[in-house]
Design a protein around this motif. Structure first.
Motif, short mmCIF file in Angstrom:
data_model
loop_
_atom_site.label_atom_id
_atom_site.label_comp_id
_atom_site.label_asym_id
_atom_site.label_seq_id
_atom_site.Cartn_x
_atom_site.Cartn_y
_atom_site.Cartn_z
N ALA A 5 0.60 -0.70 -0.04
CA ALA A 5 -0.35 -0.29 0.15
C ALA A 5 1.03 0.72 0.30
O ALA A 5 1.55 1.20 0.70
CB ALA A 5 -0.67 -0.26 0.88
N SER A 6 0.42 2.31 -0.68
CA SER A 6 1.33 3.58 -1.01
C SER A 6 0.85 4.71 -1.22
O SER A 6 -0.24 4.69 -2.28
CB SER A 6 2.07 3.49 -2.54
OG SER A 6 2.95 4.39 -2.82
N GLN A 27 -8.93 -2.39 -2.28
CA GLN A 27 -10.25 -2.76 -1.38
C GLN A 27 -10.75 -4.14 -1.85
O GLN A 27 -11.16 -4.87 -3.18
CB GLN A 27 -11.57 -1.99 -1.79
CG GLN A 27 -12.65 -2.52 -0.54
CD GLN A 27 -12.29 -1.93 0.79
OE1 GLN A 27 -11.40 -1.34 0.43
NE2 GLN A 27 -12.62 -2.96 1.57
N GLY A 28 -11.23 -5.55 -0.71
CA GLY A 28 -11.46 -6.89 -1.78
C GLY A 28 -10.11 -8.20 -1.68
O GLY A 28 -10.93 -9.24 -2.03
N PRO A 48 -2.50 1.55 7.91
CA PRO A 48 -3.37 2.24 7.16
C PRO A 48 -5.06 1.43 7.39
O PRO A 48 -4.57 0.08 7.39
CB PRO A 48 -2.63 2.10 5.78
CG PRO A 48 -1.56 2.50 5.77
CD PRO A 48 -1.57 1.76 7.46
N ASN A 49 -6.43 1.91 6.91
CA ASN A 49 -7.00 1.03 6.82
C ASN A 49 -7.18 -0.07 5.61
O ASN A 49 -7.84 -1.02 6.23
CB ASN A 49 -8.69 2.24 6.98
CG ASN A 49 -10.37 1.48 7.19
OD1 ASN A 49 -10.11 -0.05 8.54
ND2 ASN A 49 -10.61 1.46 6.28
N ILE A 50 -6.83 0.21 4.96
CA ILE A 50 -6.96 -1.30 3.65
C ILE A 50 -5.75 -1.28 3.93
O ILE A 50 -6.12 -2.80 3.65
CB ILE A 50 -6.51 -0.22 2.53
CG1 ILE A 50 -6.89 -1.23 1.07
CG2 ILE A 50 -5.11 0.78 2.62
CD1 ILE A 50 -6.79 -0.40 -0.51
N VAL A 51 -4.98 -1.94 4.44
CA VAL A 51 -3.75 -3.07 5.25
C VAL A 51 -4.36 -3.51 5.93
O VAL A 51 -4.45 -5.26 5.80
CB VAL A 51 -2.09 -2.14 5.32
CG1 VAL A 51 -1.38 -3.42 6.01
CG2 VAL A 51 -1.64 -0.92 4.51
N GLU A 52 -5.21 -2.66 7.09
CA GLU A 52 -5.99 -3.19 8.52
C GLU A 52 -6.75 -4.45 7.44
O GLU A 52 -7.27 -5.46 7.93
CB GLU A 52 -6.23 -3.09 9.28
CG GLU A 52 -5.70 -2.12 9.73
CD GLU A 52 -6.35 -0.97 11.28
OE1 GLU A 52 -7.36 -0.86 10.70
OE2 GLU A 52 -5.42 -0.47 11.88
N LEU A 56 -6.87 -9.04 7.37
CA LEU A 56 -8.55 -9.80 8.07
C LEU A 56 -8.63 -10.95 7.25
O LEU A 56 -8.92 -11.36 7.70
CB LEU A 56 -10.04 -9.11 7.60
CG LEU A 56 -9.95 -7.44 8.99
CD1 LEU A 56 -11.31 -7.08 8.83
CD2 LEU A 56 -9.46 -8.18 10.60
N HIS A 57 -8.21 -11.04 5.62
CA HIS A 57 -8.52 -12.41 4.93
C HIS A 57 -7.36 -13.03 3.52
O HIS A 57 -6.96 -14.06 3.81
CB HIS A 57 -9.30 -11.38 3.38
CG HIS A 57 -10.41 -11.34 4.26
ND1 HIS A 57 -11.92 -11.95 4.42
CD2 HIS A 57 -11.00 -9.78 3.88
CE1 HIS A 57 -12.26 -10.86 5.03
NE2 HIS A 57 -12.32 -9.91 5.02
#
Length: 122
Positions: A5-6, A27-28, A48-52, A56-57
């Motif tokens: 992620a950047s 996302q996804g 970062p939220n996108i990394v969190e 999860l998956h």
């Protein structure tokens, strides 16, 4: 592979210097092979939220975490996502990198990648 992620372009720049297979986290996104995670530091040390959401998956296949940050914000928050992710998912920290890093950082990442990810495919 390196999943990354950047936000400001520093991580993307480093990825371009590594010459390793990579994919930008979206996302996804779900991956089906071992990978290193490379993230930037958000705010004052947040992951970062996108990394969190990605973890999860996908955390089961993550073999190491790399973070980029800016030490001007203080050592307590410098690359803190690496610590947070390492502790939460029991994933080793590969490297903490100041902004765009240096050749020694790139070399260390490539060496870790070849030892850990390279062996997984054997």
């Amino acid at each position: 592979m390196i999943a990354f992620a950047s936000r400001t372009g520093n991580v993307r720049y480093i990825i371009s210097k590594l010459g390793l297979p990579n994919i930008e986290i979206s996302q996804g996104l779900v991956v089906n092979q071992p990978f290193l995670l490379f993230t930037y530091t958000d705010g004052l040390g947040q992951t970062p939220n996108i990394v969190e959401q990605f973890l999860l998956h996908n955390s089961q296949l993550c073999k190491g975490v790399i973070a980029s940050g800016n030490s001007n914000f203080g050592q307590a928050v410098f690359c803190k996502p690496a610590n947070t992710i390492s502790e939460k998912y029991n994933i080793p920290i590969v490297r903490k990198i100041e902004l765009r890093g240096f050749q020694s950082d790139y070399d260390a990442i490539i060496e870790f990648y070849n030892k850990v990810i390279g062996l997984v495919g054997v």
